[in-house]
Design a protein around this motif. Sequence first.
Motif, PDB file in Angstrom:
ATOM      1  N   SER A  76       0.805  -1.453   0.105  1.00 34.50           N
ATOM      2  CA  SER A  76       0.115   0.176  -0.032  1.00 34.50           C
ATOM      3  C   SER A  76       0.878   0.967  -0.098  1.00 34.50           C
ATOM      4  O   SER A  76       0.548   2.635  -0.413  1.00 34.50           O
ATOM      5  CB  SER A  76      -0.684   0.396   0.910  1.00 34.50           C
ATOM      6  OG  SER A  76      -1.656   1.835   1.745  1.00 34.50           O
ATOM      7  N   GLN A  77       2.041   1.475   0.345  1.00 37.23           N
ATOM      8  CA  GLN A  77       2.716   2.063   0.974  1.00 37.23           C
ATOM      9  C   GLN A  77       3.496   2.682  -0.466  1.00 37.23           C
ATOM     10  O   GLN A  77       3.867   3.766  -0.834  1.00 37.23           O
ATOM     11  CB  GLN A  77       4.249   1.926   1.547  1.00 37.23           C
ATOM     12  CG  GLN A  77       5.135   3.105   2.659  1.00 37.23           C
ATOM     13  CD  GLN A  77       5.884   2.613   2.853  1.00 37.23           C
ATOM     14  OE1 GLN A  77       6.567   1.580   3.040  1.00 37.23           O
ATOM     15  NE2 GLN A  77       6.271   4.093   4.367  1.00 37.23           N
ATOM     16  N   MET A  78       4.013   2.221  -1.399  1.00 37.97           N
ATOM     17  CA  MET A  78       4.453   1.625  -2.517  1.00 37.97           C
ATOM     18  C   MET A  78       3.025   2.363  -3.194  1.00 37.97           C
ATOM     19  O   MET A  78       4.029   2.787  -4.353  1.00 37.97           O
ATOM     20  CB  MET A  78       5.063   0.597  -3.076  1.00 37.97           C
ATOM     21  CG  MET A  78       5.559   0.831  -4.372  1.00 37.97           C
ATOM     22  SD  MET A  78       6.596   1.128  -4.366  1.00 37.97           S
ATOM     23  CE  MET A  78       8.228   1.281  -5.899  1.00 37.97           C
ATOM     24  N   SER A 134       4.089  -6.064 -10.376  1.00 38.71           N
ATOM     25  CA  SER A 134       2.413  -5.698 -10.180  1.00 38.71           C
ATOM     26  C   SER A 134       2.329  -4.208 -10.509  1.00 38.71           C
ATOM     27  O   SER A 134       2.019  -3.398 -10.951  1.00 38.71           O
ATOM     28  CB  SER A 134       2.040  -6.240  -8.879  1.00 38.71           C
ATOM     29  OG  SER A 134       2.332  -7.629  -8.815  1.00 38.71           O
ATOM     30  N   ILE A 135       2.682  -3.389  -8.857  1.00 35.19           N
ATOM     31  CA  ILE A 135       2.622  -2.039  -9.006  1.00 35.19           C
ATOM     32  C   ILE A 135       3.127  -1.685  -9.747  1.00 35.19           C
ATOM     33  O   ILE A 135       2.447  -0.238  -9.731  1.00 35.19           O
ATOM     34  CB  ILE A 135       2.794  -2.157  -7.057  1.00 35.19           C
ATOM     35  CG1 ILE A 135       1.389  -2.668  -5.960  1.00 35.19           C
ATOM     36  CG2 ILE A 135       2.501  -0.537  -6.420  1.00 35.19           C
ATOM     37  CD1 ILE A 135       1.978  -2.105  -4.764  1.00 35.19           C
ATOM     38  N   VAL A 136       4.216  -1.821  -9.995  1.00 33.01           N
ATOM     39  CA  VAL A 136       5.272  -0.501 -10.147  1.00 33.01           C
ATOM     40  C   VAL A 136       4.999  -0.539 -11.796  1.00 33.01           C
ATOM     41  O   VAL A 136       4.878   0.408 -12.632  1.00 33.01           O
ATOM     42  CB  VAL A 136       6.924  -0.998 -10.418  1.00 33.01           C
ATOM     43  CG1 VAL A 136       7.374  -0.462  -9.092  1.00 33.01           C
ATOM     44  CG2 VAL A 136       6.591  -2.282 -10.893  1.00 33.01           C
ATOM     45  N   SER A 137       3.904  -1.351 -12.878  1.00 29.48           N
ATOM     46  CA  SER A 137       3.769  -1.534 -13.428  1.00 29.48           C
ATOM     47  C   SER A 137       2.746  -0.524 -14.446  1.00 29.48           C
ATOM     48  O   SER A 137       2.406  -0.167 -15.166  1.00 29.48           O
ATOM     49  CB  SER A 137       3.445  -3.207 -13.409  1.00 29.48           C
ATOM     50  OG  SER A 137       1.285  -2.947 -13.175  1.00 29.48           O
ATOM     51  N   GLY A 215      -5.348  -0.043  -9.449  1.00 33.60           N
ATOM     52  CA  GLY A 215      -4.171  -0.081  -8.285  1.00 33.60           C
ATOM     53  C   GLY A 215      -4.522  -1.135  -6.947  1.00 33.60           C
ATOM     54  O   GLY A 215      -3.856  -1.929  -6.492  1.00 33.60           O
ATOM     55  N   GLU A 216      -5.929  -1.000  -6.067  1.00 31.90           N
ATOM     56  CA  GLU A 216      -6.586  -2.344  -5.601  1.00 31.90           C
ATOM     57  C   GLU A 216      -5.806  -3.523  -5.357  1.00 31.90           C
ATOM     58  O   GLU A 216      -5.581  -4.153  -4.665  1.00 31.90           O
ATOM     59  CB  GLU A 216      -7.694  -1.353  -5.343  1.00 31.90           C
ATOM     60  CG  GLU A 216      -8.182  -3.229  -3.532  1.00 31.90           C
ATOM     61  CD  GLU A 216      -9.601  -1.973  -3.318  1.00 31.90           C
ATOM     62  OE1 GLU A 216     -10.433  -3.380  -2.703  1.00 31.90           O
ATOM     63  OE2 GLU A 216     -10.261  -1.123  -3.720  1.00 31.90           O
ATOM     64  N   GLU A 217      -6.190  -4.211  -7.056  1.00 37.08           N
ATOM     65  CA  GLU A 217      -6.059  -5.457  -7.040  1.00 37.08           C
ATOM     66  C   GLU A 217      -4.565  -5.157  -7.502  1.00 37.08           C
ATOM     67  O   GLU A 217      -3.806  -6.620  -7.520  1.00 37.08           O
ATOM     68  CB  GLU A 217      -6.820  -5.631  -9.011  1.00 37.08           C
ATOM     69  CG  GLU A 217      -6.432  -6.791  -9.897  1.00 37.08           C
ATOM     70  CD  GLU A 217      -7.007  -7.279 -10.720  1.00 37.08           C
ATOM     71  OE1 GLU A 217      -6.773  -7.602 -11.879  1.00 37.08           O
ATOM     72  OE2 GLU A 217      -7.225  -5.695 -12.049  1.00 37.08           O
ATOM     73  N   LEU A 218      -3.655  -4.534  -7.831  1.00 39.70           N
ATOM     74  CA  LEU A 218      -2.567  -4.536  -7.928  1.00 39.70           C
ATOM     75  C   LEU A 218      -1.482  -5.137  -6.512  1.00 39.70           C
ATOM     76  O   LEU A 218      -0.526  -5.598  -6.340  1.00 39.70           O
ATOM     77  CB  LEU A 218      -1.804  -4.346  -9.213  1.00 39.70           C
ATOM     78  CG  LEU A 218      -2.233  -4.340 -10.669  1.00 39.70           C
ATOM     79  CD1 LEU A 218      -1.902  -3.278 -11.623  1.00 39.70           C
ATOM     80  CD2 LEU A 218      -1.764  -5.225 -11.166  1.00 39.70           C
ATOM     81  N   SER A 219      -2.130  -4.196  -6.108  1.00 35.67           N
ATOM     82  CA  SER A 219      -1.816  -4.125  -4.642  1.00 35.67           C
ATOM     83  C   SER A 219      -1.978  -5.459  -3.687  1.00 35.67           C
ATOM     84  O   SER A 219      -1.032  -6.300  -3.227  1.00 35.67           O
ATOM     85  CB  SER A 219      -2.094  -3.131  -3.903  1.00 35.67           C
ATOM     86  OG  SER A 219      -1.606  -2.873  -2.576  1.00 35.67           O
ATOM     87  N   ALA A 220      -3.138  -6.169  -4.153  1.00 36.78           N
ATOM     88  CA  ALA A 220      -3.458  -7.895  -3.709  1.00 36.78           C
ATOM     89  C   ALA A 220      -2.892  -8.678  -4.055  1.00 36.78           C
ATOM     90  O   ALA A 220      -2.002  -9.422  -3.592  1.00 36.78           O
ATOM     91  CB  ALA A 220      -4.578  -7.433  -3.686  1.00 36.78           C
TER      92      ALA A 220
END
Length: 253
Positions: A76-78, A134-137, A215-220
């Motif tokens: 979440s922080q990232m 994931s998130i950096v994508s 965002g939420e999906e990729l964080s999970a």
Amino acid sequence: MAVTSSTDNSVTTLTLDSPHNRNALSTILVDELEAGLKAAADDPDVRAIVLTHTGGTFCAGADLSEAGSSVESRTSQMLGLLRLIVETPKPVVGQIDGHVRAGGMGLVAACDIAVAGTAATFALTEARLGLAASIVSLTVLPRLDSRAASRYFLTGEKFGAHEAEAIGLISEASSDPASTVVDILDSLRQASPQGLAESKWLTTRAVVAGFDARGEELSAHSARLFASDEAREGMMSFLQKRPPSWAGVKPAE
């Protein structure tokens, strides 16, 4: 202190300064970087923000020594940090003269303009650790052409600044990145605060929409991978400086 901040001639410079872990994205570094970005955004005298670093590594990615902390909070922080860079209404200019790995690639891609020295190297190493970018994508994929994305997301290969420029990750490969950034900042100072903010909104609105949609999906997705057995093996092998159990043997020539 993991991030230092200075303001001069309408520009705030945020310097990643955590050499002991190659400017890895520790909780402290992310918190301090977010605070610096918010302070610069709120300062009416600041026209632009430079994101740079000390040492030979711009950012090594996630701080794997924090692997025992809450996976959900770290992902979440990232997510919040990358979104903050993209949504900050002032241009963020990356000045890179070192190596960039994994999560550090997300920082570079989130910058509005990025200049790298010709000795810099880049790599999305997540797949080699049992993870995925994931998130950096959310910031990297909009920058890269699709063939380059497929290659580097999957192989984890290193590539240089000229290749990074050719595939869209950075704006310019420069033999003197500091001098190139000075010229860019001189141009930014000619623009009005409103002109910069509204122009940045135009160039980032699709990226922000990606954060809203995925965002939420990729964080999970990231949290699930970090908690997996393969990722634990990948991170332990990295910290122990040994090949992971799944690494294949290179065929003899």
